[in-house]
Structures are given as structure tokens and as C-alpha cells.
Design a protein around this motif. Structure first.
Motif, PDB file in Angstrom:
ATOM      1  N   THR A  14       0.829  -1.212   0.000  1.00 26.74           N
ATOM      2  CA  THR A  14       0.000   0.000   0.000  1.00 26.74           C
ATOM      3  C   THR A  14       0.858   1.253   0.000  1.00 26.74           C
ATOM      4  OG1 THR A  14      -0.128  -0.071   2.420  1.00 26.74           O
ATOM      5  CG2 THR A  14      -1.904  -1.140   1.195  1.00 26.74           C
ATOM      6  N   GLY A  15       2.162   1.100  -0.172  1.00 29.02           N
ATOM      7  CA  GLY A  15       3.067   2.241  -0.182  1.00 29.02           C
ATOM      8  C   GLY A  15       4.385   1.881   0.483  1.00 29.02           C
ATOM      9  N   ASN A  61       3.782   0.152  -5.851  1.00 26.91           N
ATOM     10  CA  ASN A  61       3.908  -0.192  -4.436  1.00 26.91           C
ATOM     11  C   ASN A  61       4.631  -1.517  -4.232  1.00 26.91           C
ATOM     12  OD1 ASN A  61       2.584   2.155  -3.716  1.00 26.91           O
ATOM     13  ND2 ASN A  61       0.610   1.174  -3.369  1.00 26.91           N
ATOM     14  N   ASP A  64       8.184  -0.658  -4.417  1.00 30.51           N
ATOM     15  CA  ASP A  64       8.577   0.091  -3.228  1.00 30.51           C
ATOM     16  C   ASP A  64       8.808  -0.831  -2.041  1.00 30.51           C
ATOM     17  OD1 ASP A  64       8.691   2.678  -4.237  1.00 30.51           O
ATOM     18  OD2 ASP A  64       6.548   3.024  -3.951  1.00 30.51           O
TER      19      ASP A  64
END
Length: 358
Positions: A14-15, A61, A64
Motif C-alpha cells: 500500500t506504499g 507499491n 517500493d
């Protein structure tokens, strides 16, 4: 050669990951790599349960999270990082396991209710959102893991995985229901009844003000109250300077409250100088030390933790082909393990009719 016990955990992408992820689970993952055969899942299918309309965001994401894993010290030579959607056996096991979970049991999961509330979903969420706890069970059991390092909010999901493991072992493997959890595999079961390992801070608060009830909110990207593991020193400085403290303390000489104060929650968790923390907390209560001085000290502590991680992240980010190669290799290993589990599960359920070449 002794075979290491297996560990499975991971994150829904989610990030970028933040300090709450570090003390909740990531720290344990790094420390346990030498003791366990570690598998770390990037659960992008579950990312779609609330971001089905933002595929490009989920894609970024995933990258990331992979960068953050590598940056904090997850070693691809020791551990396996993989992408959930590229491991098809997990999806098939999800369907089989869903037959062992009564619908009312699924709806009693407190994490579901919390996420509906916190993310403001109302009634506007897909069936897949309700289904993802079963998917998470399959993530874990597909690897026949023994240990799952998680944050406190994931414990209800783990209890569901324990229930499904017991039920499968009893129903399809003939294990006595009175068997102790630690003995299920030794008594002929396929799936270990997993154990959870919580981080040293089960629920890290965010840097913002409490809610209307006076309770500090959990650190979260969506609440804009997080300090990320990829934040540069200037960003960390700005965030700590804006951190909520004691609103009744208007001057440095006013007596302050340490309890329910994010400034001191962070010092107690992250500041290794426990003598200074104890003395400074008492001075704070007496109005003998100001917020500015305490925040400067916290900035130094957090930058000391985050900056080495950020620098390693930048190095990996400069070679994304290497990162993708790590993910592909890890996903191939994950497919081999879960493919074997699926075959054994179908044999136990008497649903293995053919043997296909892979």
C-alpha cells in the motif's frame, strides 16, 4: 545437514514502509534470517481488495516494498522475496480452504471491521475484500510455515490460519482433535499450527494528534502520520518538529505529561540511551526541559536509524533490473514450495487425479 524451520510473513503493498513496520515485524525478520528458511510475500492480490481501480499504483507499491525489504537488510542470498500473484498454487489453496471457514466466522474478524472503518469503505467494497483473510491463510499454509512475525493487528488473521490448519489436519489427515498444536505434523498432519512472533512495539503510534476519544492513532500512510524508512534527514526533521506532544504545555517551563505523548513513546522505543530517556522524562514532568530539546534528540536518533536504510535503498533503486531479478528468482522458489504443498493437500483430500509435468 539440519533443515531450518520455515518462516512466512509479508506485507500488502500500500506504499513505502515506515517505522511502525520496522518495530512491528521487519526488525524480527532481519534478525531471524539465519535461524529460519524465510519467505517474504509481497501480497499484491490483496492490494487490489481496496485499490482495484488503481493498478499502476499497486504495481509501483510492489517495487517500493521490495526496495524497502532489501534496504532494511533482508538478504536475498538467505531469504526468499516473492510476488503473490505469480504463485498460482496460493489461489487454488485459497478456494479449498474457503470450504473450511464458516461465513459467520469470517465476519467476526475484527481486522475486517477496523479496515472498513479506518478506510471509510462503507458498503463499497468487493467480495475479494471479505475474502482476503482466507487468502492470507493460504499464503501461510502454502509454505507449511512454523513461525509468522507480524504486527499486533494481524494476530486475528493468524488465529484463522491456526483454525484452518487444525481442521484440515483432522478432517483429511486423520489427526486426533485432542492433539497439541506443536504435535500436529508429527501425528501425520500436513500443516504446522503456526506460532506468531510479535515485534517489540506491537502498535506504534503516529506523529499526529489523538482521535476524538483521546486515543493515539496507529502510524499509517493513509492517516498522514508516518515517518518512512526512506525519508531523508530534512523530512524526518520536519515531521518530528511537527509531532504532537502535550497540548496543555504552552511554555518549556510548564509541567508536561509523558503518558500518551508520541514524543516519549518514540524515545522509549527508539532511543537506546535509556538513562537519558528516564532522566529526561522526569525533567519533562517537572517542567525542566522543553519540547524543542527533546525533539532535537529524537531527530538525531531517528536519522541515525533511517539514513543507512535510505542510502541502501538508493543503491538498489539505481539498479531496478537487479531488484526484478531478485524477485523473479524468489518467486520461482516460492512456486516450487507451494506447488509441492498443493499436490500434497490434494492427495490428502483425494482430489489428485493426474500428475502433470511442470
Amino acid at each position: 545437514m539440519q533443515i531450518k524451520p520455515r518462516l512466512l510473513t509479508g506485507d500488502t503493498p500500500t506504499g513505502r514502509l515506515h517505522l511502525g513496520h520496522w518495530v512491528g515485524s521487519l526488525e524480527n525478520r532481519v534478525l531471524l534470517q539465519k535461524q529460519y528458511d524465510c519467505y517474504f510475500i509481497i501480497a499484491n492480490v490483496q492490494g487490489f481488495t481496496t485499490r482495484w481501480d488503481r493498478p499502476a499504483e499497486v504495481h509501483q507499491n510492489v517495487l517500493d516494498v521490495a526496495l524497502d525489504y532489501l534496504a532494511v537488510g533482508i538478504d536475498p542470498k538467505q531469504s526468499t522475496i516473492f510476488i503473490q500473484s505469480e504463485v498460482p498454487a496460493i489461489a487454488e489453496l485459497t478456494l479449498f480452504f474457503s470450504m473450511l471457514v464458516p461465513f459467520p466466522r469470517l465476519m467476526r474478524n475484527p481486522t475486517i471491521k477496523d479496515e472498513v472503518r479506518d478506510k471509510g469503505l462503507g458498503d463499497n467494497y468487493p467480495v475479494g475484500f471479505l475474502f482476503y483473510p482466507v487468502h492470507q491463510v493460504a499464503d501461510i499454509l502454502a509454505f507449511r510455515a512454523e513461525l509468522v512475525p507480524v504486527g499486533e493487528d494481524q494476530v486475528p488473521h493468524l488465529e484463522l490460519a491456526r483454525e484452518v490448519a487444525r481442521r484440515f489436519n483432522q478432517l483429511y489427515c486423520g489427526v486426533d482433535p485432542h492433539t497439541e498444536d506443536k504435535d500436529y505434523v508429527a501425528r501425520g498432519g500436513l500443516f504446522p499450527v503456526i506460532e506468531a512472533k510479535l515485534g517489540r512495539a506491537c502498535r506504534l503510534v503516529g506523529i499526529g494528534a489523538p482521535n476524538a476519544d483521546g486515543n493515539l492513532l496507529k502510524m499509517s500512510k493513509s492517516l498522514n502520520n508516518a515517518i518512512f524508512l526512506s525519508d531523508d534527514p530534512d523530512t524526518v526533521t520536519k515531521k518530528v518538529k511537527s509531532m504532537y506532544t502535550d497540548p496543555k504545555r504552552l511554555r518549556p517551563t510548564d509541567k508536561g505529561t509523558v503518558e500518551n505523548n508520541p514524543l516519549w513513546v518514540f524515545h522509549e522505543i527508539f532511543n537506546s540511551d535509556k538513562v537519558w530517556v528516564q532522566e529526561a522524562e522526569e525533567r519533562y514532568r517537572q517542567g525542566a526541559i522543553g519540547d524543542v530539546e527533546c525533539k532535537k534528540r529524537l531527530i538525531d536518533v531517528l536519522v541515525g536509524i533511517i539514513e543507512p536504510v535510505r542510502q541502501r535503498r538508493l543503491q538498489y533503486e539505481a539498479d531496478m533490473q537487479q531488484v526484478l531479478a531478485i524477485l523473479q528468482e524468489g518467486t520461482e522458489r516460492a512456486r516450487a514450495v507451494t506447488g509441492e504443498t498443493l499436490q500434497l493437500a490434494k492427495q490428502a483430500m483425494q482430489q489428485q487425479y493426474f500428475y502433470f509435468r511442470t
